[in-house]
Write a protein that holds these residues in place. Sequence first.
Motif, PDB file in Angstrom:
ATOM      1  N   PRO A 127       6.320  57.823  68.137  1.00 14.82           N
ATOM      2  CA  PRO A 127       5.137  57.412  68.900  1.00 14.82           C
ATOM      3  C   PRO A 127       4.598  56.086  68.378  1.00 14.82           C
ATOM      4  O   PRO A 127       4.818  55.745  67.214  1.00 14.82           O
ATOM      5  N   PRO A 128       3.911  55.322  69.234  1.00 17.66           N
ATOM      6  CA  PRO A 128       3.377  54.035  68.801  1.00 17.66           C
ATOM      7  C   PRO A 128       2.349  54.221  67.686  1.00 17.66           C
ATOM      8  O   PRO A 128       1.697  55.275  67.611  1.00 17.66           O
TER       9      PRO A 128
ATOM     10  N   GLU B   9      -2.332  53.802  69.948  1.00 15.72           N
ATOM     11  CA  GLU B   9      -2.346  53.968  71.392  1.00 15.72           C
ATOM     12  C   GLU B   9      -3.793  54.218  71.811  1.00 15.72           C
ATOM     13  O   GLU B   9      -4.347  55.281  71.551  1.00 15.72           O
TER      14      GLU B   9
ATOM     15  N   ARG C 297      -6.395  54.411  74.962  1.00 17.66           N
ATOM     16  CA  ARG C 297      -6.299  54.618  76.410  1.00 17.66           C
ATOM     17  C   ARG C 297      -7.687  54.717  77.027  1.00 17.66           C
ATOM     18  O   ARG C 297      -8.525  55.498  76.557  1.00 17.66           O
TER      19      ARG C 297
ATOM     20  N   ASP D  49      -6.718  49.479  77.679  1.00 17.21           N
ATOM     21  CA  ASP D  49      -5.591  50.148  77.027  1.00 17.21           C
ATOM     22  C   ASP D  49      -4.955  49.180  76.029  1.00 17.21           C
ATOM     23  O   ASP D  49      -4.943  47.972  76.263  1.00 17.21           O
TER      24      ASP D  49
ATOM     25  N   VAL E  52      -1.404  49.410  73.430  1.00 16.38           N
ATOM     26  CA  VAL E  52      -0.336  50.164  72.781  1.00 16.38           C
ATOM     27  C   VAL E  52       0.408  49.225  71.848  1.00 16.38           C
ATOM     28  O   VAL E  52       0.885  48.168  72.260  1.00 16.38           O
TER      29      VAL E  52
ATOM     30  N   GLN F 109       3.403  49.009  68.882  1.00 15.74           N
ATOM     31  CA  GLN F 109       4.509  49.695  68.218  1.00 15.74           C
ATOM     32  C   GLN F 109       4.546  49.320  66.742  1.00 15.74           C
ATOM     33  O   GLN F 109       4.102  48.249  66.344  1.00 15.74           O
TER      34      GLN F 109
ATOM     35  N   ARG G 241      -5.113  57.179  69.661  1.00 13.85           N
ATOM     36  CA  ARG G 241      -4.096  57.937  68.941  1.00 13.85           C
ATOM     37  C   ARG G 241      -3.452  57.016  67.923  1.00 13.85           C
ATOM     38  O   ARG G 241      -3.123  55.877  68.231  1.00 13.85           O
TER      39      ARG G 241
ATOM     40  N   THR H 222      -0.788  41.591  74.579  1.00 10.53           N
ATOM     41  CA  THR H 222      -1.682  42.280  75.518  1.00 10.53           C
ATOM     42  C   THR H 222      -2.762  41.288  75.905  1.00 10.53           C
ATOM     43  O   THR H 222      -3.401  40.688  75.038  1.00 10.53           O
TER      44      THR H 222
ATOM     45  N   ASN I  81       0.681  42.971  80.026  1.00 12.85           N
ATOM     46  CA  ASN I  81       1.344  43.488  78.855  1.00 12.85           C
ATOM     47  C   ASN I  81       2.716  42.849  78.841  1.00 12.85           C
ATOM     48  O   ASN I  81       3.535  43.133  79.712  1.00 12.85           O
TER      49      ASN I  81
END
Lengths: 508, 315
Positions: free
Chosen positions: A5-6, A9, A11, A27, A29, A31, A65, A213, A223
């Motif tokens: 998972p990144p 995250e 959202r 948002d 995200v 990595q 997250r 972003t 993005n």
Amino acid sequence: MSASPPIVEMRGVVKRFGDLVALDGADLVVQEREIHALIGENGAGKSTLMNVLYGLYRPDAGTIRLRGQEVRLRSPRDAIASGIGMIHQHFMLIPPLTVAENVVLGDERSGPMLGERRLAARVRELEDRFHISVDPETKVEDLPLGLQQRVEILKVLYRGSELLIFDEPTAVLTPQEVDELFVIVRQLRDEGKTVIFITHKLREVFAVTDRITVLRDGRNAGNLLTKATNASEIARLMVGRDLKPPAARTPVQSSGTALEIRGLQAKSDRGAEALKGIDLTVNAGEILGIAGVSGNGQSELAECILGLHEPTAGTILIGGADIAHDDPKRTRERGVAYVPEDRRAEGLVLAFTVADNFILGKQDHAPFSHRGVLDSDVISANGDRLAKEFDVRPPNARAIVGNLSGGNQQKVVLGRELSEQPKLIVVNQPTRGLDIGSTEYVWERLLEQRARGCAVLLVSSELDEIRALSDRIAVMFEGRLVATLPAAEATEERLGLLMAGHTEGAPA
Amino acid sequence: MTWEMLVGASVLAATLRLATPIALAALGGTMSERSGVVNIALEGSMLVGCFFGVVVADRSHNIWLALAAALLAGLLLAALHAYASITLRADQIVSGMALNILALGLTTYLDYEMYGTTGTPSDLVAVPDLHLTFLNGIPYVGTAIGDQNWIVWVGLLLVAALQVFLFRTVLGLRWRAVGEHPRAAETVGVNVRRMRYAAVLASGALAALGGAYLSLGVAHSFTDGMTGGRGFIGLAAMIFGRWTPVGALGASLIFGYGNALSTSLQGATVGGVRLPVQLLGTLPYILTILAVAGFVGRSRAPAADGLPYETEGHA
């Protein structure tokens, strides 16, 4: 795509301040092990989003997250404990303390006693691991800004951060320091760290980041993979429209010398030699750019011309008269306008209205006052007219200037300074802290003055600005003009070297 | 005029005696301002220390209780200043000045109510002198330091302890960080408010110890306004001493020496001309003005000194 998972995250993040919606479902995200650009205009929500991630603001809606785990970050302490570190734009360093003391402050990991030598050794170990070099026992106040930034980075690494947020990190650096920073940032990635890089400079995005972003009005506007995009696409996403092409440059309509400075010397407020013999001329209808890293005497030069700073030697000629020792009022009466470096401290009275700020310095004569009594009707009509002419938003001359955005504050300064057909404009860092749209506006206005036949002395530490506007470029280093070049010959690399004091190979 | 009048053992003894209350106030100021809070209510803390020390000494006949009461009174006054300047972010000079006036009014009123025109009782328990009998035989030294009050020695000990505390300990590092750049300190998890409260409370207690020294150690009585501006002189000594405990002591000794001279040179003549002792007595205060104006020993205050701090975020 990686299976894990990144690392971050976010959202649907919403954040309101009263009526103002700063984040409107943003948002993000990121990595692991990437350098991620967060780019957008001022007010797009970049800083708010990062302050949410760093635990300074609580979001009104949305989830965060970290590596797939939902978290609530209630304070920077929580964020730090979750492995998030922030390198602040305004350094959070304590100047009279040593590098090592600054690094460990708040998390000293020793008994009650400090043990300076042990501290220094521990910081040196950290430096070796991440290939960052700065003497742990030096006081921070004795370091140049580029090295101070390394201390900020060390602070974050010392706390074991896996994710480093850089908040507009290049604003105070020389081009060479920027390059060194990029090397460090890449090394951090190679050591397994993740980096979020907040900026509004497109060049930096392409120089160092992997993914982008774009934020606009509190939402995601795009993005992108850095490799698969280009500057005009990003600029369009940021601004929401195509940028105007730069105004076509007309050749200089020279009609004589507007400003001539000979052998100007001055001391700084602290008594050091700030100007060590400056010679320059600015012609009517010409923009002379003064490039240089802040603090090399540019501000003293601008202030000497205005009469805000007393020179110790030399002459400043305007229309044949030496104004070196005139006060600002007399100098202004000769048609000199001034856009100071710090608009909030020197350019405006923040507690006053827009209309009152427009007449500062003109309050003691007609039409704004008669026998010492202000004429509020005239002042207010003048305010309405200039607010409209200079596109101040909201177009309300009764608004308090302190409540306006930086770009609109600068428009108020310009409105006051440019509305009386000056012969010479001295501008110092005119777009510092402004976003692309406002910068564009300021530039247009300055070029307009040039076309009108006004002489402009432009002091800026932004090379892009200097190169976009100037007819000739002089580089200032340690109180001297080390070179003066026609704009066409002033490549970024050459200017960068001159700004750092390397004068070899440059014409005198 | 003789050497005896200038550097005699008794002059030095007087210097140490007179410097002690100033040094304790200066220590208080140093601790408070190093955390970023200007506390000019030190004068008031000192005065309530003087008074309530005497009241409890009178009622309880227990010197320990009296000392505790003095410190507590100074600390409570400082607590008001802390609440106003840290929690309410009020102007620190205005708050400090208001508390000084409160302290003067309160002690003067209560003194009149409790002791009327007869004054405080003459049989008060007191803080004793420390007789260093082993120094008796040694010329000069014996007279200079052999019979000083206990609080003089406690004060010297505090100077050393606080110097180490501020510059050699973890807590001291955080203390100074808060006074220089509170936001930076907060971003690395230092609790600015708590640190500043501790600092202001400590400064009140230190000044009150200086007050207790005046009333319980030296005068063995209370008179209205008996601190006579020593709290303010302490602030000057703090500046003169560059916001360090050891510097504060040094400056206090200079001020104390000036005071001692104006007594010992009483009636002295130079070449037949009588020295204007009253004028000489103003010397410490002239030095103070020069120190405050930065002409003597240029010194730099903590960067956030006197600035209210508002925690970021919380939105």
